[in-house]
Design a protein around this motif. Structure first.
Motif, short mmCIF file in Angstrom:
data_model
loop_
_atom_site.label_atom_id
_atom_site.label_comp_id
_atom_site.label_asym_id
_atom_site.label_seq_id
_atom_site.Cartn_x
_atom_site.Cartn_y
_atom_site.Cartn_z
N ASP A 25 0.83 -1.20 0.00
CA ASP A 25 0.00 0.00 0.00
C ASP A 25 0.87 1.26 0.00
N LEU A 26 1.97 1.24 0.75
CA LEU A 26 2.88 2.38 0.77
C LEU A 26 3.48 2.60 -0.62
N GLU A 27 3.87 1.53 -1.29
CA GLU A 27 4.44 1.64 -2.65
C GLU A 27 3.40 2.22 -3.62
N LEU A 28 2.16 1.75 -3.52
CA LEU A 28 1.10 2.27 -4.38
C LEU A 28 0.83 3.75 -4.12
N LYS A 29 0.91 4.16 -2.85
CA LYS A 29 0.74 5.57 -2.52
C LYS A 29 1.88 6.41 -3.08
N LEU A 30 3.11 5.90 -3.00
CA LEU A 30 4.26 6.63 -3.56
C LEU A 30 4.11 6.81 -5.07
N VAL A 31 3.68 5.76 -5.76
CA VAL A 31 3.47 5.85 -7.21
C VAL A 31 2.38 6.89 -7.50
N ALA A 32 1.29 6.86 -6.74
CA ALA A 32 0.20 7.82 -6.95
C ALA A 32 0.71 9.25 -6.76
N ASP A 33 1.51 9.47 -5.73
CA ASP A 33 2.05 10.81 -5.49
C ASP A 33 2.98 11.24 -6.63
N GLN A 34 3.79 10.31 -7.13
CA GLN A 34 4.70 10.63 -8.25
C GLN A 34 3.91 10.98 -9.51
N VAL A 35 2.87 10.21 -9.78
CA VAL A 35 2.06 10.45 -10.99
C VAL A 35 1.37 11.81 -10.90
N ILE A 59 3.69 18.98 -15.48
CA ILE A 59 3.41 19.14 -16.91
C ILE A 59 2.47 20.32 -17.11
N CYS A 60 1.44 20.43 -16.29
CA CYS A 60 0.50 21.57 -16.41
C CYS A 60 1.23 22.89 -16.18
N THR A 61 2.06 22.96 -15.16
CA THR A 61 2.81 24.19 -14.88
C THR A 61 3.74 24.54 -16.03
N ASN A 62 4.43 23.53 -16.59
CA ASN A 62 5.34 23.77 -17.71
C ASN A 62 4.61 24.29 -18.94
N LYS A 63 3.32 23.94 -19.07
CA LYS A 63 2.51 24.39 -20.21
C LYS A 63 1.68 25.63 -19.86
N SER A 64 1.97 26.23 -18.70
CA SER A 64 1.26 27.43 -18.22
C SER A 64 -0.24 27.20 -18.08
N VAL A 65 -0.60 26.00 -17.64
CA VAL A 65 -2.00 25.69 -17.37
C VAL A 65 -2.15 25.57 -15.86
N HIS A 66 -3.00 26.45 -15.31
CA HIS A 66 -3.19 26.50 -13.87
C HIS A 66 -4.64 26.20 -13.55
N GLY A 67 -4.87 25.68 -12.37
CA GLY A 67 -6.24 25.43 -11.94
C GLY A 67 -6.77 24.04 -12.24
N ALA A 68 -5.93 23.15 -12.75
CA ALA A 68 -6.40 21.78 -12.98
C ALA A 68 -6.63 21.10 -11.62
N LEU A 69 -7.68 20.36 -11.53
CA LEU A 69 -7.97 19.57 -10.34
C LEU A 69 -7.34 18.20 -10.55
N VAL A 70 -6.53 17.76 -9.59
CA VAL A 70 -5.87 16.46 -9.70
C VAL A 70 -6.40 15.58 -8.57
N GLU A 71 -6.94 14.42 -8.95
CA GLU A 71 -7.54 13.50 -7.98
C GLU A 71 -6.84 12.14 -8.00
N ILE A 72 -6.73 11.55 -6.82
CA ILE A 72 -6.32 10.15 -6.68
C ILE A 72 -7.53 9.41 -6.14
N VAL A 73 -7.99 8.42 -6.90
CA VAL A 73 -9.16 7.66 -6.49
C VAL A 73 -8.78 6.19 -6.51
N GLU A 74 -9.02 5.51 -5.40
CA GLU A 74 -8.65 4.10 -5.31
C GLU A 74 -9.71 3.23 -5.98
#
Length: 169
Positions: free
Chosen positions: A78-88, A95-110
């Protein structure tokens, strides 16, 4: 997000740790967000489906004597899966910041990606679901299942599959 008619439509974008999903995010940002600045035609919701930890209980045979695997391994998985989720999700934000896109909502859903994505479409009242293509052949799709195939049949919106061009060798 309220349901006023003046609000933007919603794009749900599936993200995982593959280059194909990163490409789909970059492509979508380049075509639907960056050229428009604050007048982009969509609000963006990036969804990462975190798998449930699934480790069989029993023994594993290998080059060393059989090793018992039991419930005590679940916290590590579970810890490994959480680390992968955080990295993703951090990669998606970068990527959004590099493309000057702000305000995207990012969700992790199990859960299973197929269900997580269709539920996200309904929850956000999305008008478009964007997926990267893994490029599985027919046999792998049958054995492993295809998230994009499931979503094209069950999501209550249009589904766009972004294919990464094959690199020339």
């Amino acid at each position: 997000m309220s349901s006023s008619s003046s609000e933007k439509r919603v794009m749900v974008l599936a993200m995982d740790q593959t280059e194909n999903s990163q490409y789909a995010l970059e492509w979508s940002l380049d075509h639907f967000f960056t050229p428009f600045g604050s007048d982009a035609p969509f609000d963006l919701v990036i969804v990462y489906a975190k798998p449930f930890p699934s480790v069989p209980i029993g023994t594993v045979a290998g080059p060393t004597p059989a090793v018992a695997i039991g419930p005590e391994i679940f916290p590590a998985v579970d810890l490994e899966l959480k680390l992968v989720a955080d990295q993703v999700t951090e990669k998606a934000k970068q990527i959004c910041t590099n493309k000057s896109v702000h305000g995207a909502l990012v969700e992790i859903v199990e859960g299973d990606a197929r269900n997580v994505l269709c539920d996200a479409v309904d929850r956000h009242r999305a008008s478009l679901l964007v997926l990267g293509s893994r490029g599985y052949g027919a046999i792998k799709r049958v054995v492993l299942g295809s998230v994009s195939d499931h979503c094209t049949h069950h999501a209550h919106c249009s589904v766009m599959i972004v294919k990464k061009p094959k690199s020339k060798k």
